[in-house]
Design a protein around this motif. Structure first.
Motif, short mmCIF file in Angstrom:
data_model
loop_
_atom_site.label_atom_id
_atom_site.label_comp_id
_atom_site.label_asym_id
_atom_site.label_seq_id
_atom_site.Cartn_x
_atom_site.Cartn_y
_atom_site.Cartn_z
N THR A 15 40.17 35.27 36.58
CA THR A 15 40.45 36.70 36.46
C THR A 15 40.15 37.47 37.73
OG1 THR A 15 38.22 37.26 35.66
CG2 THR A 15 39.84 36.59 34.00
N LEU A 16 39.59 36.82 38.75
CA LEU A 16 39.20 37.52 39.96
C LEU A 16 40.37 38.12 40.75
CD1 LEU A 16 36.15 35.51 41.30
CD2 LEU A 16 36.24 37.49 39.79
N PRO A 17 41.57 37.49 40.72
CA PRO A 17 42.69 38.17 41.38
C PRO A 17 42.90 39.58 40.86
CG PRO A 17 43.30 35.91 40.93
CD PRO A 17 41.96 36.14 40.26
N MET A 18 42.55 39.83 39.60
CA MET A 18 42.67 41.15 39.02
C MET A 18 41.70 42.13 39.70
SD MET A 18 42.69 42.15 34.97
CE MET A 18 40.98 41.79 34.61
N ALA A 19 40.61 41.60 40.27
CA ALA A 19 39.64 42.44 40.96
C ALA A 19 40.03 42.68 42.41
CB ALA A 19 38.26 41.80 40.89
N PHE A 20 40.57 41.67 43.07
CA PHE A 20 40.95 41.80 44.47
C PHE A 20 42.22 42.63 44.66
CE2 PHE A 20 38.32 37.92 45.13
CZ PHE A 20 37.52 38.41 46.15
N ALA A 21 43.16 42.50 43.72
CA ALA A 21 44.48 43.13 43.88
C ALA A 21 44.42 44.64 44.15
CB ALA A 21 45.35 42.83 42.67
N PRO A 22 43.69 45.41 43.34
CA PRO A 22 43.68 46.86 43.59
C PRO A 22 43.06 47.25 44.92
CG PRO A 22 42.08 46.28 41.90
CD PRO A 22 42.91 45.07 42.13
N VAL A 23 42.10 46.47 45.40
CA VAL A 23 41.47 46.77 46.69
C VAL A 23 42.45 46.53 47.83
CG1 VAL A 23 39.57 46.20 48.25
CG2 VAL A 23 39.18 46.23 45.78
N ILE A 24 43.22 45.46 47.72
CA ILE A 24 44.23 45.16 48.74
C ILE A 24 45.28 46.26 48.77
CG2 ILE A 24 46.09 43.56 49.38
CD1 ILE A 24 44.37 41.31 48.14
N ILE A 25 45.76 46.66 47.60
CA ILE A 25 46.78 47.71 47.52
C ILE A 25 46.22 49.05 47.99
CG2 ILE A 25 48.20 49.06 45.92
CD1 ILE A 25 48.44 46.49 44.23
N GLY A 26 45.04 49.41 47.52
CA GLY A 26 44.43 50.67 47.90
C GLY A 26 44.17 50.77 49.38
N SER A 27 43.74 49.66 49.99
CA SER A 27 43.49 49.65 51.43
C SER A 27 44.79 49.79 52.22
CB SER A 27 42.77 48.35 51.83
OG SER A 27 41.50 48.27 51.21
#
Length: 294
Positions: A15-27
């Motif tokens: 489930t960790l991709p669900m945590a990384f994804a918004p940070v990548i997009i937001g950055s």
């Protein structure tokens, strides 16, 4: 006593991709606004990842003590399987919440975005209340809303805001897209668990919609998420890169629509998580490439 490998499995790394994804997009959205801050991005990633792990342990504990995981189909649950005492799993959850709050506080201080302190407290409260407490909202079909709001909108927009002190259309569309894919992952998980959840009174959205409608909803969530970036093509033509994911969505969608045995849905969780990560990378790449070429 649970082994290190069992604790790692209990953290549900898929489930960790669900945590990384918004940070990548937001950055990337912040980069598009000319305000990318690497340190703030790292702190946002720590908050998102540790909070996700904390949610996983909290769900493990709460579902386990309620007996929801007694006859579970799928990966190991520490409490339900008896691999770890409930008290230890609960402690692991709150330790993660504490680390997330400390990293979040540092981020707020660096970014001077004090209003996000309230958001941070709400995130932790929502993380515990998902399946914890006397009246968990995850048992009333509102877990999907939690995932969309906190692991979609809040995580993505918060990342952008702590770097740029403003938001953009790219941030909003990316937030909605990753939120929908995160919801799709939860839907796949809950469709698999419909038989056991129904017995213990856990009325997830999948239970409320029913098996067939839930499977179709999963496919629709993926489709809308992949097509949403088309609204940004005028300003960021390279976001068309996300369309590369269409073939990758076919296999999990087919499994969801045709898989009759619950065990056949297990790989969909990992596949959906990877789709979310791929979406974030391609979306972010589109924003960065367009910005650099402008």
């Amino acid at each position: 006593m649970a082994t290190a490998a069992q604790w790692l499995e209990g953290a549900r790394p898929r489930t960790l991709p669900m945590a990384f994804a918004p940070v990548i997009i937001g950055s990337a959205a912040a980069f598009g606004l000319g305000s990318f801050e690497p340190l703030n991005a790292v702190l946002a990633a720590i908050v998102s990842v540790v909070l996700q792990i904390g949610v996983n342990y909290a769900n493990d504990y709460s579902d386990g003590i309620r007996g929801t995981d007694t006859d579970r189909v799928g990966p190991l649950r520490l409490t339900g399987s008896g691999a770890a005492p409930p008290r230890q799993v609960k402690l692991a959850a709150f330790t993660c919440f504490g680390i997330a709050m400390v990293a979040g506080l540092v981020l707020v201080i660096l970014a001077q975005t004090w209003v996000l302190l309230i958001v941070g407290v709400a995130c932790v409260a929502a993380a515990w209340g998902y399946t914890g407490g006397k009246n968990p909202y995850g048992y009333r079909g509102l877990g999907d809303v939690f995932v969309f709001v906190f692991f979609g909108l809040v995580a993505t927009l918060g990342t952008t805001y702590t770097q740029a002190n403003q938001l953009s259309a790219a941030a909003w569309i990316g937030a909605v897209g990753t939120g929908l894919i995160a919801m799709a992952l939860l839907m796949a998980n809950n469709v698999r668990d419909i038989p056991t959840d129904s017995v213990v009174g856990k009325k997830t959205l999948a239970v409320r919609l029913g098996d067939t409608a839930s499977r179709v909803t999963y496919v629709m969530m993926l489709a809308v998420a992949i097509l949403l970036p088309l609204f940004l093509v005028h300003d960021y033509p390279w976001v068309l890169l996300v369309l590369v994911l269409i073939p990758a969505c076919i296999m999990p969608s087919r499994r969801m629509l045709t898989g009759t045995h619950r065990t056949t849905l297990i790989p969909v969780l990992k596949q959906t998580g990877l789709i979310n990560l791929g979406f974030s990378i391609l979306f972010a790449g589109g924003i960065v490439i367009t910005t650099n070429l402008a």
